[in-house]
Write a protein that holds these residues in place. Sequence first.
Motif, PDB file in Angstrom:
ATOM      1  N   ALA A  90      33.914 -13.505  16.807  1.00  5.51           N
ATOM      2  CA  ALA A  90      34.221 -14.373  15.668  1.00  5.51           C
ATOM      3  C   ALA A  90      34.867 -15.672  16.133  1.00  5.51           C
ATOM      4  CB  ALA A  90      35.144 -13.642  14.689  1.00  5.51           C
ATOM      5  N   GLU A  91      35.803 -15.575  17.066  1.00  6.92           N
ATOM      6  CA  GLU A  91      36.505 -16.773  17.526  1.00  6.92           C
ATOM      7  C   GLU A  91      35.617 -17.650  18.394  1.00  6.92           C
ATOM      8  OE1 GLU A  91      39.860 -19.392  17.831  1.00  6.92           O
ATOM      9  OE2 GLU A  91      39.070 -17.946  16.398  1.00  6.92           O
ATOM     10  N   ARG A  92      34.709 -17.061  19.148  1.00  2.05           N
ATOM     11  CA  ARG A  92      33.789 -17.860  19.950  1.00  2.05           C
ATOM     12  C   ARG A  92      32.867 -18.692  19.055  1.00  2.05           C
ATOM     13  NH1 ARG A  92      30.866 -14.281  24.463  1.00  2.05           N
ATOM     14  NH2 ARG A  92      30.039 -16.368  25.018  1.00  2.05           N
ATOM     15  N   ARG A 143      30.872 -12.314   2.836  1.00  2.00           N
ATOM     16  CA  ARG A 143      31.246 -13.521   3.587  1.00  2.00           C
ATOM     17  C   ARG A 143      31.194 -13.229   5.084  1.00  2.00           C
ATOM     18  NH1 ARG A 143      36.884 -16.774   2.628  1.00  2.00           N
ATOM     19  NH2 ARG A 143      36.413 -16.081   0.502  1.00  2.00           N
ATOM     20  N   ASN A 144      31.777 -12.131   5.519  1.00  2.00           N
ATOM     21  CA  ASN A 144      31.850 -11.634   6.900  1.00  2.00           C
ATOM     22  C   ASN A 144      31.635 -12.724   7.960  1.00  2.00           C
ATOM     23  OD1 ASN A 144      28.788 -11.462   7.133  1.00  2.00           O
ATOM     24  ND2 ASN A 144      29.072  -9.781   5.693  1.00  2.00           N
ATOM     25  N   PHE A 145      30.538 -12.633   8.727  1.00  2.00           N
ATOM     26  CA  PHE A 145      30.301 -13.585   9.819  1.00  2.00           C
ATOM     27  C   PHE A 145      29.538 -14.834   9.369  1.00  2.00           C
ATOM     28  CE2 PHE A 145      31.610 -10.164  12.512  1.00  2.00           C
ATOM     29  CZ  PHE A 145      31.997 -10.748  13.719  1.00  2.00           C
ATOM     30  N   ASN A 146      29.202 -14.926   8.093  1.00  2.00           N
ATOM     31  CA  ASN A 146      28.363 -16.042   7.656  1.00  2.00           C
ATOM     32  C   ASN A 146      28.979 -17.415   7.873  1.00  2.00           C
ATOM     33  OD1 ASN A 146      25.668 -15.259   6.528  1.00  2.00           O
ATOM     34  ND2 ASN A 146      26.937 -13.810   5.392  1.00  2.00           N
ATOM     35  N   PRO A 147      30.224 -17.681   7.461  1.00  2.00           N
ATOM     36  CA  PRO A 147      30.780 -19.022   7.710  1.00  2.00           C
ATOM     37  C   PRO A 147      30.874 -19.358   9.197  1.00  2.00           C
ATOM     38  CG  PRO A 147      32.098 -17.829   6.094  1.00  2.00           C
ATOM     39  CD  PRO A 147      31.159 -16.840   6.692  1.00  2.00           C
ATOM     40  N   LEU A 148      31.217 -18.367  10.017  1.00  2.00           N
ATOM     41  CA  LEU A 148      31.365 -18.600  11.450  1.00  2.00           C
ATOM     42  C   LEU A 148      30.018 -18.903  12.098  1.00  2.00           C
ATOM     43  CD1 LEU A 148      33.789 -15.615  12.049  1.00  2.00           C
ATOM     44  CD2 LEU A 148      34.418 -18.021  11.843  1.00  2.00           C
ATOM     45  N   ALA A 149      28.989 -18.139  11.719  1.00  2.00           N
ATOM     46  CA  ALA A 149      27.652 -18.400  12.248  1.00  2.00           C
ATOM     47  C   ALA A 149      27.178 -19.788  11.824  1.00  2.00           C
ATOM     48  CB  ALA A 149      26.680 -17.328  11.764  1.00  2.00           C
ATOM     49  N   LEU A 201      21.289 -18.962  10.748  1.00  2.00           N
ATOM     50  CA  LEU A 201      20.712 -18.433   9.515  1.00  2.00           C
ATOM     51  C   LEU A 201      21.808 -17.681   8.768  1.00  2.00           C
ATOM     52  CD1 LEU A 201      17.376 -16.905  10.930  1.00  2.00           C
ATOM     53  CD2 LEU A 201      17.828 -19.271  10.247  1.00  2.00           C
ATOM     54  N   VAL A 202      22.081 -18.077   7.532  1.00  2.00           N
ATOM     55  CA  VAL A 202      23.154 -17.447   6.768  1.00  2.00           C
ATOM     56  C   VAL A 202      22.710 -17.225   5.330  1.00  2.00           C
ATOM     57  CG1 VAL A 202      24.930 -18.492   8.221  1.00  2.00           C
ATOM     58  CG2 VAL A 202      24.237 -19.645   6.100  1.00  2.00           C
ATOM     59  N   ARG A 203      23.499 -16.403   4.624  1.00  2.00           N
ATOM     60  CA  ARG A 203      23.226 -16.123   3.208  1.00  2.00           C
ATOM     61  C   ARG A 203      24.503 -16.319   2.403  1.00  2.00           C
ATOM     62  NH1 ARG A 203      19.349 -11.882   0.625  1.00  2.00           N
ATOM     63  NH2 ARG A 203      20.053 -11.773  -1.537  1.00  2.00           N
ATOM     64  N   ALA A 204      24.372 -16.962   1.248  1.00  2.00           N
ATOM     65  CA  ALA A 204      25.515 -17.197   0.367  1.00  2.00           C
ATOM     66  C   ALA A 204      25.158 -16.782  -1.056  1.00  2.00           C
ATOM     67  CB  ALA A 204      25.922 -18.667   0.390  1.00  2.00           C
ATOM     68  N   ALA A 205      26.187 -16.471  -1.835  1.00  2.00           N
ATOM     69  CA  ALA A 205      25.968 -16.115  -3.233  1.00  2.00           C
ATOM     70  C   ALA A 205      25.606 -17.343  -4.058  1.00  2.00           C
ATOM     71  CB  ALA A 205      27.216 -15.440  -3.802  1.00  2.00           C
ATOM     72  N   ARG A 206      26.307 -18.456  -3.803  1.00  2.00           N
ATOM     73  CA  ARG A 206      26.046 -19.691  -4.540  1.00  2.00           C
ATOM     74  C   ARG A 206      26.083 -20.855  -3.560  1.00  2.00           C
ATOM     75  NH1 ARG A 206      29.893 -20.668  -9.383  1.00  2.00           N
ATOM     76  NH2 ARG A 206      28.038 -21.513 -10.429  1.00  2.00           N
TER      77      ARG A 206
END
Length: 251
Positions: free
Chosen positions: A104-106, A190-196, A171-176
Motif C-alpha cells: 500500500a505504501e509503495r 475503497r481498499n486498494f483503489n485510491p492507491l492503485a 485500473l480501478v472501480r468507484a461507486a460514483r
Amino acid sequence: MDKTFPSAADAVADIGDGASLAVGGFGLCGIPAALIAALHTQGAGSLRVVSNNCGTDGHGLGVLLGAGRISRVTGSYVGENKEFARQYLSGELEVELVPQGTLAERLRAGGCGIPAFYTPAGVGTPLAEGGIPWRHTADGGVALASPAKETRAFQGRDFVLEEAITCDFALVRAARGDRHGNLVFDKSARNFNPLAAMAGRVTIAEVEELVEPGVLEPDGIHLPGVFVQRVVALTARQAADKQIEKRTVAP
C-alpha cells in the motif's frame, strides 16, 4: 476536462503487450471487472500486474491469468487462486510477494513522487536479506531470486528500504464519479483503489454511477480527478455484477 470514454473497450484500447498495471480491489471486492474483461477481449499479453491479489479462478484478474496473459505479479496474497499457485510453482509466472502494508505504501509513494522509504516490516527476514524465489524453473528450482535490500538504523532500530511503485496504467472501480475524474468509493470497496489510481501514469476508472461536475460534495471525494485520466460509466448490469469470493451464512 471531460474524461469520459464511451466504453471500457475504448478506454483500454492502447494498453499494449508488456504494460505494467496497478489494479484496485481486495479479493473480489471493488475490482474493476468491466475493464479487466475489456482488456481480456482486447488481447494484450505479458502484462506486469501490481495488485493485492490476482483474483480467483475465473474471476477478476484470474481471467487474464487463466488466459496466460500475465507474466509478473507484485502482490500480497495468493488466496484461493489455484491457477496462480500452479503457474508460480511451474515457472510460468514471476511473483514478488510484498507485505500488505508495504505494498500500500509503495503505491502511495509512487503517486506522491516519493522514490523510496524505510519501513520496519521485513527486517531480519528473507524479504530484506534476499533469496525469495521470484521465478521457479520447470523442475522446481529457483530461476530468479529476490535481491537483498538496503537496511539502515534510525534511533537504534533497523529499517529496510522499499522502492515506490509506478505503473504505465491503473485500473480501478468507484461507486460514483464525475466527468472530471473525481471518485467516491463505497465502504470496504475503497481498499486498494485510491492507491492503485495514484500509482498509474494513465488511470482508468469504471464508475457505477456517473454524475455531472459539482454534484459530488468536495469534502466527500475520496480521490481527486487529478489522479484520473479516463472515466467509463458502467451499465446497470455491469454495476450490479459483483462476485462473492466466499459465501458464508449463519447456521
